[in-house]
Enzyme design. Sequence first.
Site, PDB file in Angstrom:
ATOM      1  N   GLU A  56      30.663  39.313 -19.696  1.00  0.00           N
ATOM      2  CA  GLU A  56      29.543  39.314 -18.756  1.00  0.00           C
ATOM      3  C   GLU A  56      29.689  40.474 -17.765  1.00  0.00           C
ATOM      4  OE1 GLU A  56      31.666  36.951 -19.526  1.00  0.00           O
ATOM      5  OE2 GLU A  56      30.866  34.933 -19.290  1.00  0.00           O
ATOM      6  N   ALA A 172      61.881  31.619 -58.413  1.00  0.00           N
ATOM      7  CA  ALA A 172      62.486  31.225 -59.688  1.00  0.00           C
ATOM      8  C   ALA A 172      63.700  30.335 -59.422  1.00  0.00           C
ATOM      9  CB  ALA A 172      62.891  32.467 -60.473  1.00  0.00           C
ATOM     10  N   GLU A 274      54.860  31.319 -42.188  1.00  0.00           N
ATOM     11  CA  GLU A 274      55.112  31.955 -43.492  1.00  0.00           C
ATOM     12  C   GLU A 274      56.184  31.241 -44.296  1.00  0.00           C
ATOM     13  OE1 GLU A 274      54.743  35.826 -44.584  1.00  0.00           O
ATOM     14  OE2 GLU A 274      54.120  36.603 -42.647  1.00  0.00           O
TER      15      GLU A 274
HETATM   16  N1  LIG Z   1      56.671  32.199 -51.549  1.00  0.00           N
HETATM   17  C1  LIG Z   1      56.547  32.175 -50.246  1.00  0.00           C
HETATM   18  O1  LIG Z   1      55.419  32.229 -49.743  1.00  0.00           O
HETATM   19  C2  LIG Z   1      57.775  32.121 -49.388  1.00  0.00           C
HETATM   20  C3  LIG Z   1      57.636  32.317 -48.011  1.00  0.00           C
HETATM   21  C4  LIG Z   1      58.791  32.224 -47.237  1.00  0.00           C
HETATM   22  C5  LIG Z   1      60.009  31.955 -47.842  1.00  0.00           C
HETATM   23  N2  LIG Z   1      60.095  31.814 -49.176  1.00  0.00           N
HETATM   24  C6  LIG Z   1      61.366  31.507 -49.805  1.00  0.00           C
HETATM   25  O2  LIG Z   1      61.753  30.228 -49.357  1.00  0.00           O
HETATM   26  C7  LIG Z   1      63.170  30.152 -49.306  1.00  0.00           C
HETATM   27  C8  LIG Z   1      63.592  29.562 -47.993  1.00  0.00           C
HETATM   28  O3  LIG Z   1      62.910  28.344 -47.797  1.00  0.00           O
HETATM   29  P1  LIG Z   1      63.621  27.049 -47.258  1.00  0.00           P
HETATM   30  O4  LIG Z   1      62.702  25.929 -47.518  1.00  0.00           O
HETATM   31  O5  LIG Z   1      65.014  26.994 -47.815  1.00  0.00           O
HETATM   32  O6  LIG Z   1      63.799  27.374 -45.727  1.00  0.00           O
HETATM   33  P2  LIG Z   1      62.760  27.400 -44.510  1.00  0.00           P
HETATM   34  O7  LIG Z   1      61.640  26.508 -44.733  1.00  0.00           O
HETATM   35  O8  LIG Z   1      62.512  28.826 -44.149  1.00  0.00           O
HETATM   36  O9  LIG Z   1      63.691  26.841 -43.371  1.00  0.00           O
HETATM   37  C9  LIG Z   1      64.122  25.507 -43.425  1.00  0.00           C
HETATM   38  C10 LIG Z   1      64.819  25.207 -42.144  1.00  0.00           C
HETATM   39  O10 LIG Z   1      63.883  25.128 -41.111  1.00  0.00           O
HETATM   40  C11 LIG Z   1      64.471  24.426 -40.043  1.00  0.00           C
HETATM   41  N3  LIG Z   1      63.533  23.505 -39.468  1.00  0.00           N
HETATM   42  C12 LIG Z   1      63.011  23.603 -38.223  1.00  0.00           C
HETATM   43  N4  LIG Z   1      62.194  22.606 -37.964  1.00  0.00           N
HETATM   44  C13 LIG Z   1      62.160  21.835 -39.059  1.00  0.00           C
HETATM   45  C14 LIG Z   1      61.474  20.652 -39.381  1.00  0.00           C
HETATM   46  N5  LIG Z   1      60.645  20.052 -38.510  1.00  0.00           N
HETATM   47  N6  LIG Z   1      61.660  20.115 -40.589  1.00  0.00           N
HETATM   48  C15 LIG Z   1      62.468  20.735 -41.479  1.00  0.00           C
HETATM   49  N7  LIG Z   1      63.165  21.868 -41.227  1.00  0.00           N
HETATM   50  C16 LIG Z   1      62.999  22.421 -40.020  1.00  0.00           C
HETATM   51  C17 LIG Z   1      65.701  23.747 -40.634  1.00  0.00           C
HETATM   52  O11 LIG Z   1      66.782  24.572 -40.234  1.00  0.00           O
HETATM   53  P3  LIG Z   1      68.059  24.110 -39.381  1.00  0.00           P
HETATM   54  O12 LIG Z   1      68.960  23.454 -40.353  1.00  0.00           O
HETATM   55  O13 LIG Z   1      68.579  25.412 -38.889  1.00  0.00           O
HETATM   56  O14 LIG Z   1      67.587  23.198 -38.306  1.00  0.00           O
HETATM   57  C18 LIG Z   1      65.506  23.893 -42.112  1.00  0.00           C
HETATM   58  O15 LIG Z   1      66.719  23.916 -42.812  1.00  0.00           O
HETATM   59  C19 LIG Z   1      63.689  31.549 -49.509  1.00  0.00           C
HETATM   60  O16 LIG Z   1      64.180  31.637 -50.817  1.00  0.00           O
HETATM   61  C20 LIG Z   1      62.456  32.415 -49.357  1.00  0.00           C
HETATM   62  O17 LIG Z   1      62.539  33.560 -50.177  1.00  0.00           O
HETATM   63  C21 LIG Z   1      58.987  31.871 -49.971  1.00  0.00           C
END
Ligand SMILES: NC(=O)c1ccc[n+]([C@@H]2O[C@H](COP(=O)([O-])OP(=O)(O)OC[C@H]3O[C@@H](n4cnc5c(N)ncnc54)[C@H](OP(=O)(O)O)[C@@H]3O)[C@@H](O)[C@H]2O)c1
Length: 351
Positions: A56, A172, A274
């Site tokens: 505005e 994978a 992400e």
């Molecule tokens: N394709 C895709 O779009 C994509 C995107 C991103 C990642 N990735 C892949 O995903 C893999 C990693 O994924 P991830 O599932 O192992 O890890 P993540 O989802 O990145 O992280 C999991 C961690 O988040 C923390 N956290 C915080 N708040 C939480 C809650 N409310 N509930 C659960 N966890 C919580 C915990 O860590 P703490 O134990 O420290 O508390 C848990 O261990 C990698 O291989 C990556 O390359 C793929």
Amino acid sequence: MTAHELYATAMRRALELAAHGPVTGGNPQVGCVLLNAFGDIVAEGWHHGAGTPHAEVDALSKLPTNPTGAPDATNLTAVVTLEPCNHTGRTGPCSVALIEAGIERVVYAVADPGPVAGGGSQRLRDAGIDVIEGVGGAQADAFLHAWLTATRLGRPFVTVKWASSLDGRAAAADGTSQWITGTPSRQRVHEQRAQSDAIIVGTGTVFADDPTLTARGDAGELLSHQPLPVVIGERGIPATAKLRKRPFVEARSRDLSAVLSDLFDRGILRAYVEGGPTLASSFIEAGLADEYVIYLAPKLIGGPKLAIGDVGVGTIGDARELHITSVESLGDDIMIVARPGLDHTQPPKGP
Ligand SMILES: NC(=O)c1ccc[n+]([C@@H]2O[C@H](COP(=O)([O-])OP(=O)(O)OC[C@H]3O[C@@H](n4cnc5c(N)ncnc54)[C@H](OP(=O)(O)O)[C@@H]3O)[C@@H](O)[C@H]2O)c1
């Protein structure tokens, strides 16, 4: 043309102007046009970003001034996409600027739900100005959806993004995941990062991938707006992580609502989650996902590395209903944007 049609046409122009403003930075995108008694546009303005004049005031600044040096809006109608604000932040209240300029009428599309800035319409009415609300309301509501949601809920608007194979795998069996999708999809992700105030990942992703979480262009150059990286998890960020070279937020917590509330207090209104799969699933299970951006690559990976894990659905009747808002081809991939089917952002209705 009736007055309502005239205001509706002017509101469409105001929305076009609003879109010139930045989507990041915590402030809404707002546009304003000033009409004379014949319905002609005599000035236009929009909000250029936090700390700059509101729409505005931007429009008023283009008017001739009266003898006191103030803009002269006598006999003019302001058509503005959002209710003029009523508070003094880095700039003064727009409602006061309009009153002081002698505006005759104010037409706006959506009310400002914020407890601080709202109330401008009442202030205008108290000053004897004709105020009309709701013209172009549906369009403005859709346009400002993320900002309105964040402001109503007191937490950032959360977009959960993932990339997967057609069979819903994010990696994978050996954990390798680069690159599931093609270059156009990855470029779009960078654009979406640049339109966010923060990128959120879990500690698992930082330990696995050591990402920089920057928004980059085709040639790897940094885009002009960089979102704030936020890592959630009790383990925190490793000492050697690349992220440590940038400003970041280390949220050593698993309480997602508390983390979001803290981010909101820091001016973060758009968060782009992400992943990885564990954190994304937790956002969904907690009802904290306002939008989904899903990139699907024409590949089959199979195996255990699902893009999304348990989201608290034990039986099909409890499946989370979404509605798809857009589907777009990006190279060989598909990008689907979806939102929760029920408007979970509205407070429950009373009896
Ligand atoms: N394709 C895709 O779009 C994509 C995107 C991103 C990642 N990735 C892949 O995903 C893999 C990693 O994924 P991830 O599932 O192992 O890890 P993540 O989802 O990145 O992280 C999991 C961690 O988040 C923390 N956290 C915080 N708040 C939480 C809650 N409310 N509930 C659960 N966890 C919580 C915990 O860590 P703490 O134990 O420290 O508390 C848990 O261990 C990698 O291989 C990556 O390359 C793929």
